[in-house]
Write a protein that holds these residues in place. Structure first.
Motif, mmCIF file in Angstrom:
data_model
loop_
_atom_site.group_PDB
_atom_site.id
_atom_site.type_symbol
_atom_site.label_atom_id
_atom_site.label_comp_id
_atom_site.label_asym_id
_atom_site.label_seq_id
_atom_site.Cartn_x
_atom_site.Cartn_y
_atom_site.Cartn_z
ATOM 1 N N VAL A 1 0.717 -1.029 0.002
ATOM 2 C CA VAL A 1 0.044 0.102 -0.062
ATOM 3 C C VAL A 1 0.896 1.074 0.056
ATOM 4 O O VAL A 1 2.104 1.233 0.371
ATOM 5 C CB VAL A 1 -0.922 -0.100 1.234
ATOM 6 C CG1 VAL A 1 -1.845 -1.229 1.111
ATOM 7 C CG2 VAL A 1 -0.226 0.162 2.441
ATOM 8 N N ARG A 2 0.275 2.241 -0.538
ATOM 9 C CA ARG A 2 1.025 3.568 -0.457
ATOM 10 C C ARG A 2 0.138 4.800 0.266
ATOM 11 O O ARG A 2 -1.044 4.587 0.439
ATOM 12 C CB ARG A 2 0.950 4.182 -1.865
ATOM 13 C CG ARG A 2 1.684 3.041 -2.767
ATOM 14 C CD ARG A 2 3.008 2.830 -2.904
ATOM 15 N NE ARG A 2 3.572 2.056 -3.859
ATOM 16 C CZ ARG A 2 4.342 2.433 -4.884
ATOM 17 N NH1 ARG A 2 4.177 3.646 -5.155
ATOM 18 N NH2 ARG A 2 4.753 1.385 -5.919
ATOM 19 N N GLU A 3 0.941 5.788 0.653
ATOM 20 C CA GLU A 3 0.296 7.050 1.118
ATOM 21 C C GLU A 3 -0.298 7.777 0.001
ATOM 22 O O GLU A 3 -0.011 7.263 -1.147
ATOM 23 C CB GLU A 3 1.198 7.797 2.006
ATOM 24 C CG GLU A 3 1.903 7.180 3.249
ATOM 25 C CD GLU A 3 0.971 6.907 4.255
ATOM 26 O OE1 GLU A 3 -0.098 7.303 4.382
ATOM 27 O OE2 GLU A 3 1.590 6.187 5.215
ATOM 28 N N ASP A 4 -1.029 8.718 0.226
ATOM 29 C CA ASP A 4 -1.922 9.326 -0.840
ATOM 30 C C ASP A 4 -0.670 10.020 -1.829
ATOM 31 O O ASP A 4 -1.013 10.087 -3.026
ATOM 32 C CB ASP A 4 -2.724 10.453 -0.462
ATOM 33 C CG ASP A 4 -3.981 9.698 0.207
ATOM 34 O OD1 ASP A 4 -4.372 8.659 -0.087
ATOM 35 O OD2 ASP A 4 -4.676 10.466 0.925
ATOM 36 N N ASP A 5 0.364 10.137 -1.410
ATOM 37 C CA ASP A 5 1.414 10.863 -2.068
ATOM 38 C C ASP A 5 2.382 9.952 -3.088
ATOM 39 O O ASP A 5 3.478 10.274 -3.642
ATOM 40 C CB ASP A 5 2.358 11.830 -1.345
ATOM 41 C CG ASP A 5 2.910 11.104 -0.351
ATOM 42 O OD1 ASP A 5 3.057 9.901 -0.417
ATOM 43 O OD2 ASP A 5 3.788 11.979 0.564
#
Ligand code: KMH
Ligand code: ZN
Length: 272
Positions: A49-53
């Protein structure tokens, strides 16, 4: 032959939007990508998963959010969280999302050069992650990039740290590990002492398609997706993860290999 389990590694930790503009990053994008991949024939989602950035993260809340969204759309797909994370991530953070008790998690079996970086997997950390998975009832997928890592798995099984049947993923084509030369896959499969093992192949970059076809013919399973490969053809970016999965499903059909539903994949891997 067993039905074919297709795993889709939809995002990964290293692929960027700059390189693949259709890379799913937000929870909603990832859930939609997973749903499309499942409709196209995937029964396991390998999840980073990723952060929004766009930064890779092992944050439990972000994993939880994404898993919830995927579950709402595909209740029976198996979710396999990454404990590899991004190169350089601490082992503590890598282990954190195990608390969510997904069906599966990746377990990397050794330290290696990984492109220009080093992917550290200390023996005590490998055992630690495996033991935690066992405690929580999570099935490990054993990520093998080198033949010696296979021996590590056999040793861990003998010591009772891993429980059979073992499920291997041969990740071939990482610079620093074994390449996607077809002889490497033949060799790795030949080292499996009996056919009481499950194995799949994740070919990196240009190796993805030829190794997938080879695995289908050899009775193994297949992983595709933007984590490993962003192209559909040489120089032509794939439109979506689902497009890569759909091609594998079509080829499997042509080769007379049934594509496993999530239910069949669960049955095969003994995951309820
Ligand atoms: N990102 C790679 C360094 C896994 O998911 O367990 C490791 C990886 C393997 O992706
Ligand atoms: Zn991964």
């Amino acid at each position: 032959m067993n039905p074919l389990i297709i795993t889709c590694a939809i995002t990964g930790a290293e692929t960027t939007r700059e390189k693949q503009p259709n890379l799913p990053i937000t929870p909603m994008e990832q859930a939609v990508a997973a749903e499309e991949a499942v409709k196209a024939g995937a029964s396991i989602i390998h999840l980073h998963v990723r952060e929004d950035d766009g930064r890779p993260t092992q944050r439990v809340e972000r994993f939880q959010e994404v898993i919830q969204e995927i579950r709402a759309r595909c209740p029976r797909v198996m979710i396999q969280i990454s404990t590899g994370g991004a190169v350089g991530e601490s082992i503590e953070n890598r282990a954190k999302p195990l608390s969510l008790r997904p069906e599966m998690a990746s377990l990397n079996l050794g330290t290696m050069n990984f492109g220009e970086d080093v992917f550290y997997n200390h023996p005590k950390d490998i055992v630690g992650l495996a033991s935690r998975m066992r405690q929580l009832g999570i099935t490990p997928e054993l990520e093998v990039y080198e033949a010696g890592m296979l021996e590590t798995a056999f040793r861990m099984a003998k010591q009772g740290i891993l429980r059979e049947p073992l499920h291997f993923q041969f990740v071939l084509g990482v610079p620093g590990g074994m390449s996607g030369d077809p002889r490497n896959l033949v060799h790795l499969v030949s080292l499996l002492p009996t056919n009481q093992f499950h194995w799949g192949v994740a070919g990196v970059g240009r190796f993805q398609l030829p190794l997938a076809v080879q695995a289908m013919v050899m009775g193994g399973h297949v992983r595709v997706g933007f984590e490993d490969n962003i192209f559909y053809h040489k120089g032509e970016l794939a439109q979506s993860n689902a497009q890569l999965v759909a091609r594998i499903s079509r080829l499997a059909h042509e080769l007379g290999r049934e594509v496993a539903t999530p239910e069949q994949a669960r049955e095969l891997l003994k995951i309820s």
